[in-house]
Design a protein around this motif. Structure first.
Motif, PDB file in Angstrom:
ATOM      1  N   ASP A 211      15.151  40.611  -9.767  1.00 19.88           N
ATOM      2  CA  ASP A 211      13.736  40.289  -9.898  1.00 19.88           C
ATOM      3  C   ASP A 211      13.444  40.101 -11.383  1.00 19.88           C
ATOM      4  O   ASP A 211      13.851  40.923 -12.210  1.00 19.88           O
ATOM      5  N   LEU A 212      12.726  39.038 -11.700  1.00 16.13           N
ATOM      6  CA  LEU A 212      12.453  38.716 -13.097  1.00 16.13           C
ATOM      7  C   LEU A 212      11.027  39.091 -13.470  1.00 16.13           C
ATOM      8  O   LEU A 212      10.094  38.897 -12.675  1.00 16.13           O
ATOM      9  N   ASP A 213      10.863  39.599 -14.668  1.00 13.71           N
ATOM     10  CA  ASP A 213       9.539  39.872 -15.195  1.00 13.71           C
ATOM     11  C   ASP A 213       8.753  38.568 -15.296  1.00 13.71           C
ATOM     12  O   ASP A 213       9.314  37.528 -15.663  1.00 13.71           O
ATOM     13  N   GLU A 214       7.476  38.597 -14.969  1.00 17.32           N
ATOM     14  CA  GLU A 214       6.676  37.365 -14.954  1.00 17.32           C
ATOM     15  C   GLU A 214       6.599  36.717 -16.325  1.00 17.32           C
ATOM     16  O   GLU A 214       6.396  35.511 -16.440  1.00 17.32           O
ATOM     17  N   SER A 215       6.804  37.486 -17.383  1.00 16.90           N
ATOM     18  CA  SER A 215       6.747  36.934 -18.737  1.00 16.90           C
ATOM     19  C   SER A 215       8.082  36.326 -19.181  1.00 16.90           C
ATOM     20  O   SER A 215       8.199  35.859 -20.316  1.00 16.90           O
ATOM     21  N   PHE A 216       9.077  36.310 -18.302  1.00 18.96           N
ATOM     22  CA  PHE A 216      10.394  35.776 -18.641  1.00 18.96           C
ATOM     23  C   PHE A 216      10.280  34.348 -19.161  1.00 18.96           C
ATOM     24  O   PHE A 216       9.653  33.496 -18.544  1.00 18.96           O
ATOM     25  N   ASP A 217      10.896  34.085 -20.325  1.00 15.73           N
ATOM     26  CA  ASP A 217      10.824  32.782 -20.984  1.00 15.73           C
ATOM     27  C   ASP A 217      12.167  32.084 -20.877  1.00 15.73           C
ATOM     28  O   ASP A 217      13.116  32.413 -21.600  1.00 15.73           O
ATOM     29  N   GLU A 218      12.255  31.116 -19.993  1.00 15.84           N
ATOM     30  CA  GLU A 218      13.513  30.411 -19.754  1.00 15.84           C
ATOM     31  C   GLU A 218      13.848  29.443 -20.883  1.00 15.84           C
ATOM     32  O   GLU A 218      14.992  28.995 -20.998  1.00 15.84           O
ATOM     33  N   ASP A 219      12.897  29.138 -21.736  1.00 16.51           N
ATOM     34  CA  ASP A 219      13.160  28.221 -22.843  1.00 16.51           C
ATOM     35  C   ASP A 219      14.113  28.826 -23.870  1.00 16.51           C
ATOM     36  O   ASP A 219      14.815  28.102 -24.585  1.00 16.51           O
ATOM     37  N   HIS A 220      14.130  30.161 -23.961  1.00 13.24           N
ATOM     38  CA  HIS A 220      14.915  30.821 -25.000  1.00 13.24           C
ATOM     39  C   HIS A 220      16.199  31.458 -24.480  1.00 13.24           C
ATOM     40  O   HIS A 220      17.019  31.939 -25.267  1.00 13.24           O
ATOM     41  N   MET A 221      16.376  31.516 -23.170  1.00 14.23           N
ATOM     42  CA  MET A 221      17.600  32.093 -22.624  1.00 14.23           C
ATOM     43  C   MET A 221      17.886  31.479 -21.262  1.00 14.23           C
ATOM     44  O   MET A 221      16.977  31.052 -20.548  1.00 14.23           O
ATOM     45  N   ASP A 222      19.156  31.407 -20.935  1.00 18.33           N
ATOM     46  CA  ASP A 222      19.590  30.860 -19.654  1.00 18.33           C
ATOM     47  C   ASP A 222      20.028  32.020 -18.775  1.00 18.33           C
ATOM     48  O   ASP A 222      21.102  32.598 -18.986  1.00 18.33           O
ATOM     49  N   TRP A 223      19.194  32.373 -17.804  1.00 18.35           N
ATOM     50  CA  TRP A 223      19.520  33.514 -16.956  1.00 18.35           C
ATOM     51  C   TRP A 223      20.818  33.290 -16.186  1.00 18.35           C
ATOM     52  O   TRP A 223      21.547  34.252 -15.896  1.00 18.35           O
TER      53      TRP A 223
END
Length: 310
Positions: A211-223
């Motif tokens: 489960d990902l935190d809603e503030s997760f920023d995909e622009d800066h990291m590739d999950w």
């Protein structure tokens, strides 16, 4: 070999007559409306239909999507398998199924990149189009990434199976889940310990659901890359599409130096996921196809970082 039969040239009936021969019939009388505005809309019937429904929609929808990655290839087109749903209350008979695929095609025409930012917008707008308070989008797809031989540096393509889920609720907001399932090598610690020489190994599959935190920023990291690394870096060895003999020597020696039980795997991967700030809870499952047994070995761990303490 069966004897080949030959026939003299023959005159065939035309295509319409052939269809009639095999059961086609003339169209019947047309008495019902042909314009949408004049047609009955049973799905929009409003009555007391006894129960609210948790989810109504469509599944197994295959469609091309674009995937972005920090690993090569950084942009790729793959096939996504979609599921779209929303809840409906007991006053509604059903949902408008065509709106799901209509919405998907609209995004496709604009260039559908299946990242969380786009999926959040997609899912929220889908709820609005359906005139519902919520909607959920699930996509599964193969993600390809380049892997080079550890000695030869020769490249090839590996892949992992990915699933992303985005749910939107008008009151609660967004809920984001991600899953990655990849293959690794494990070498049996027990076999290494008790044997005079050698040890048996196996191909294992590690599946991580987070489960990902809603503030997760995909622009800066590739999950995807981070979850893949969590699985592979804790294994006995990684899998490679291209291995020359010096590569194979390095991989087999690495596996021998890093024996792992399935129990070890899920605990080590769990430790990495615990340290990822954008992950709020997770489940890790490892399944090994045993090379000297008829069975698979399995282990799993589930942990909620918001409710548990180490």
């Amino acid at each position: 070999m069966d004897k080949i039969q030959t026939f003299p040239n023959k005159s065939l009936p035309n295509k319409a007559l052939r269809h009639k021969l095999f059961g086609s019939v003339e169209p019947g009388p047309r008495s019902k409306p042909v314009e949408k505005s004049d047609m009955a809309d049973l799905q929009n019937t409003k009555k007391d239909f006894l129960f609210d429904l948790d989810a109504v929609g469509i599944a197994n929808v295959k469609h091309p999507i674009v995937i972005k990655s920090k690993l090569k290839p950084t942009s790729q087109t793959t096939i996504g398998t979609f599921q779209f749903t929303s809840s409906i209350d007991k006053s509604s008979k059903g949902t408008n199924m065509s709106r799901f695929t209509e919405h998907l095609n609209m995004y496709h025409e604009k260039g559908f990149t299946a990242d969380f930012k786009s999926l959040k917008q997609f899912t929220k707008e889908l709820a609005v189009r359906l005139k519902q308070k919520d909607a959920t989008t699930i996509i599964s797809y193969p993600w390809f990434f380049e892997r080079r031989g550890p000695h030869s540096n020769l490249p090839g393509m590996n892949h992992a199976d990915v699933t992303v889920t985005v749910s939107y609720d008008k009151k609660a907001g967004f809920d984001m889940k991600a899953s990655l399932s990849g293959l690794i090598t494990t070498l049996c610690p027990c076999s290494k310990e008790i044997s005079e020489y050698s040890a048996h190994n196996q191909r294992g599959r590690v599946t991580m659901e987070v489960d990902l935190d809603e503030s997760f920023d995909e622009d800066h990291m590739d999950w995807k890359e981070l979850l893949l690394e969590a699985a592979e870096s804790n294994a006995s060895a990684r899998l490679h599409p291209v291995l020359k003999r010096p590569d194979e020597k390095m991989v087999t020696e690495q596996a021998y130096e890093n024996p792992r039980f399935v129990e070890d795997m899920v605990r080590l991967v769990a430790a990495d996921l615990y340290e990822m700030n954008f992950v709020t809870q997770f489940q890790v499952v490892c399944r090994n196809e045993e090379s000297i047994h008829m069975h698979d070995a399995i282990a799993s761990v589930t942990y909620n970082k918001l409710n548990n303490n180490l």
